[in-house]
Design a protein around this motif. Structure first.
Motif, PDB file in Angstrom:
ATOM      1  N   SER A 190       0.849  -1.188   0.000  1.00 32.00           N
ATOM      2  CA  SER A 190       0.000   0.000   0.000  1.00 32.00           C
ATOM      3  C   SER A 190       0.885   1.238   0.000  1.00 32.00           C
ATOM      4  O   SER A 190       2.098   1.157   0.214  1.00 32.00           O
ATOM      5  N   LEU A 191       0.278   2.402  -0.219  1.00 36.68           N
ATOM      6  CA  LEU A 191       1.046   3.641  -0.189  1.00 36.68           C
ATOM      7  C   LEU A 191       1.647   3.883   1.190  1.00 36.68           C
ATOM      8  O   LEU A 191       2.771   4.378   1.322  1.00 36.68           O
ATOM      9  N   HIS A 192       0.903   3.497   2.238  1.00 36.18           N
ATOM     10  CA  HIS A 192       1.456   3.662   3.587  1.00 36.18           C
ATOM     11  C   HIS A 192       2.645   2.725   3.802  1.00 36.18           C
ATOM     12  O   HIS A 192       3.646   3.123   4.412  1.00 36.18           O
ATOM     13  N   ASP A 193       2.553   1.481   3.309  1.00 30.54           N
ATOM     14  CA  ASP A 193       3.696   0.563   3.377  1.00 30.54           C
ATOM     15  C   ASP A 193       4.921   1.189   2.716  1.00 30.54           C
ATOM     16  O   ASP A 193       6.048   1.039   3.208  1.00 30.54           O
ATOM     17  N   TYR A 194       4.703   1.849   1.599  1.00 33.57           N
ATOM     18  CA  TYR A 194       5.790   2.492   0.856  1.00 33.57           C
ATOM     19  C   TYR A 194       6.472   3.555   1.725  1.00 33.57           C
ATOM     20  O   TYR A 194       7.714   3.609   1.802  1.00 33.57           O
ATOM     21  N   GLU A 195       5.684   4.377   2.382  1.00 39.20           N
ATOM     22  CA  GLU A 195       6.247   5.425   3.238  1.00 39.20           C
ATOM     23  C   GLU A 195       6.988   4.817   4.430  1.00 39.20           C
ATOM     24  O   GLU A 195       8.069   5.285   4.812  1.00 39.20           O
ATOM     25  N   VAL A 196       6.421   3.765   5.013  1.00 39.48           N
ATOM     26  CA  VAL A 196       7.078   3.092   6.136  1.00 39.48           C
ATOM     27  C   VAL A 196       8.422   2.519   5.702  1.00 39.48           C
ATOM     28  O   VAL A 196       9.433   2.640   6.406  1.00 39.48           O
ATOM     29  N   ALA A 197       8.461   1.908   4.521  1.00 35.06           N
ATOM     30  CA  ALA A 197       9.698   1.308   4.017  1.00 35.06           C
ATOM     31  C   ALA A 197      10.767   2.368   3.782  1.00 35.06           C
ATOM     32  O   ALA A 197      11.939   2.163   4.108  1.00 35.06           O
ATOM     33  N   LEU A 198      10.368   3.506   3.217  1.00 33.88           N
ATOM     34  CA  LEU A 198      11.331   4.582   2.991  1.00 33.88           C
ATOM     35  C   LEU A 198      11.936   5.060   4.316  1.00 33.88           C
ATOM     36  O   LEU A 198      13.145   5.284   4.412  1.00 33.88           O
ATOM     37  N   LYS A 199      11.104   5.206   5.342  1.00 33.04           N
ATOM     38  CA  LYS A 199      11.605   5.624   6.655  1.00 33.04           C
ATOM     39  C   LYS A 199      12.563   4.589   7.228  1.00 33.04           C
ATOM     40  O   LYS A 199      13.604   4.931   7.791  1.00 33.04           O
ATOM     41  N   CYS A 200      12.216   3.298   7.076  1.00 30.62           N
ATOM     42  CA  CYS A 200      13.086   2.231   7.576  1.00 30.62           C
ATOM     43  C   CYS A 200      14.448   2.279   6.889  1.00 30.62           C
ATOM     44  O   CYS A 200      15.486   2.141   7.533  1.00 30.62           O
ATOM     45  N   MET A 201      14.442   2.471   5.598  1.00 29.47           N
ATOM     46  CA  MET A 201      15.695   2.483   4.843  1.00 29.47           C
ATOM     47  C   MET A 201      16.551   3.686   5.203  1.00 29.47           C
ATOM     48  O   MET A 201      17.782   3.609   5.211  1.00 29.47           O
ATOM     49  N   ASP A 202      15.908   4.810   5.511  1.00 30.29           N
ATOM     50  CA  ASP A 202      16.659   6.030   5.817  1.00 30.29           C
ATOM     51  C   ASP A 202      17.301   6.006   7.198  1.00 30.29           C
ATOM     52  O   ASP A 202      18.360   6.601   7.410  1.00 30.29           O
ATOM     53  N   LYS A 203      16.664   5.296   8.133  1.00 32.01           N
ATOM     54  CA  LYS A 203      17.166   5.358   9.508  1.00 32.01           C
ATOM     55  C   LYS A 203      17.980   4.139   9.919  1.00 32.01           C
ATOM     56  O   LYS A 203      18.613   4.141  10.983  1.00 32.01           O
ATOM     57  N   SER A 204      17.989   3.081   9.093  1.00 34.70           N
ATOM     58  CA  SER A 204      18.656   1.843   9.490  1.00 34.70           C
ATOM     59  C   SER A 204      19.915   1.615   8.673  1.00 34.70           C
ATOM     60  O   SER A 204      19.924   1.707   7.450  1.00 34.70           O
ATOM     61  N   GLU A 205      20.997   1.301   9.355  1.00 35.64           N
ATOM     62  CA  GLU A 205      22.258   0.980   8.672  1.00 35.64           C
ATOM     63  C   GLU A 205      22.097  -0.247   7.790  1.00 35.64           C
ATOM     64  O   GLU A 205      22.727  -0.365   6.748  1.00 35.64           O
ATOM     65  N   LEU A 206      21.240  -1.196   8.196  1.00 39.73           N
ATOM     66  CA  LEU A 206      21.013  -2.412   7.437  1.00 39.73           C
ATOM     67  C   LEU A 206      20.534  -2.081   6.029  1.00 39.73           C
ATOM     68  O   LEU A 206      21.030  -2.603   5.035  1.00 39.73           O
ATOM     69  N   TRP A 207      19.548  -1.160   5.944  1.00 40.21           N
ATOM     70  CA  TRP A 207      18.982  -0.824   4.631  1.00 40.21           C
ATOM     71  C   TRP A 207      19.852   0.166   3.867  1.00 40.21           C
ATOM     72  O   TRP A 207      19.866   0.163   2.637  1.00 40.21           O
ATOM     73  N   LYS A 208      20.573   1.019   4.571  1.00 45.54           N
ATOM     74  CA  LYS A 208      21.455   1.965   3.887  1.00 45.54           C
ATOM     75  C   LYS A 208      22.479   1.238   3.020  1.00 45.54           C
ATOM     76  O   LYS A 208      22.850   1.677   1.942  1.00 45.54           O
ATOM     77  N   LYS A 209      22.929   0.115   3.508  1.00 49.26           N
ATOM     78  CA  LYS A 209      23.936  -0.672   2.753  1.00 49.26           C
ATOM     79  C   LYS A 209      23.346  -1.227   1.460  1.00 49.26           C
ATOM     80  O   LYS A 209      24.076  -1.486   0.510  1.00 49.26           O
ATOM     81  N   ALA A 210      22.039  -1.435   1.451  1.00 47.61           N
ATOM     82  CA  ALA A 210      21.409  -2.042   0.275  1.00 47.61           C
ATOM     83  C   ALA A 210      21.078  -1.047  -0.811  1.00 47.61           C
ATOM     84  O   ALA A 210      20.860  -1.411  -1.957  1.00 47.61           O
TER      85      ALA A 210
END
Length: 257
Positions: free
Chosen positions: A236-256
């Motif tokens: 969903s669009l909300h899932d999309y926004e949640v995922a973007l926030k996760c990627m921005d704040k987590s070192e795990l996702w930043k590497k990807a």
């Protein structure tokens, strides 16, 4: 070992992001979900990758070498039927992934190390992520019951009793040869007889959890591969926004990225 990515769905809850492409081609930080998955597989040493398209198949593009299959009936069928549109790939040892998810390298490695005929990744620490997605984490939760040996006894039942929610299915699984023969038998038998599978759906309309639950009904073992978060779904669009926030704040996702 090979991988199959299921990317045929229309993604209506993600519109307008999916007006011109399927969910797997939605971009997070200028990279599509499909490319995230392919690169994850490559890092794990998996080069043989098939993608099953359907909706807006002409929009499925990548610089990586993949095999393409198409579910021509994507608008009237569901996940199980989509998987069997690439039946020639269902041999030996196959990882199957939904096209609208992304997961960490440890989750994939843990799945690859499983010795079971059928292995399914489940998140045992799902509540915090589901609370971000839905407010009340139980609003969209489905059944997932494990026995003492870590085998799944119930998966995918909607509106389950709270005691039947021990983890959540993420859409990532693995079938070795024996497991592949088991699910092929279920699918073809159901298609020929019109008998429902799993939670009562015809094979053409069945979710992957219906196929897995039918395997459980028939006494086949399905091993849970537990993880502690480290994944997201873009439904969903909300899932999309949640995922973007996760990627921005987590070192795990930043590497990807």
């Amino acid at each position: 070992m090979k991988a199959i990515i299921l990317a045929a769905g229309q993604g209506t809850r993600l519109r307008p992001l999916t007006d011109k492409c399927p969910k797997a081609m939605v971009k997070l930080h200028n990279k599509s979900l499909l490319d995230y998955q392919i690169e994850q597989f490559h890092r794990a040493g998996i080069q043989d990758i098939a993608v099953i398209t359907g909706y807006k198949r002409e929009a499925v593009t990548t610089e990586h070498a993949i095999k393409l299959y198409t579910n021509e009936r994507f608008a009237e069928t569901n996940m199980v039927y989509t998987l069997f549109c690439a039946q020639d790939e269902l041999q030996e040892d196959v990882i199957v992934s939904y096209g609208d998810i992304f997961y960490s390298e440890p989750a994939l490695q843990k799945l690859m190390s499983s010795e079971s005929d059928i292995s399914v990744v489940v998140d045992t620490q799902w509540k915090s992520y589901y609370a971000e997605r839905f407010g009340n984490p139980y609003d969209d939760a489905e059944s997932l019951v494990l026995n003492e040996a870590g085998q799944i006894r119930s998966i995918g039942q909607s509106q389950p009793l709270l005691e039947n929610i021990q983890a959540q299915y993420i859409g990532l699984m693995r079938f070795k040869q024996r497991g592949l023969e088991q699910i092929k038998g279920i699918f073809h038998e159901s298609m020929q007889s019109d008998a429902p599978i799993g939670w009562g759906r015809a094979a053409e309309k069945a979710y992957m959890t219906d196929l897995l639950q039918e395997a459980i009904h028939r006494g086949f073992d399905i091993q849970a591969v537990p993880i502690d978060g480290g994944w997201f779904e873009i439904d969903s669009l909300h899932d999309y926004e949640v995922a973007l926030k996760c990627m921005d704040k987590s070192e795990l996702w930043k590497k990807a990225k």
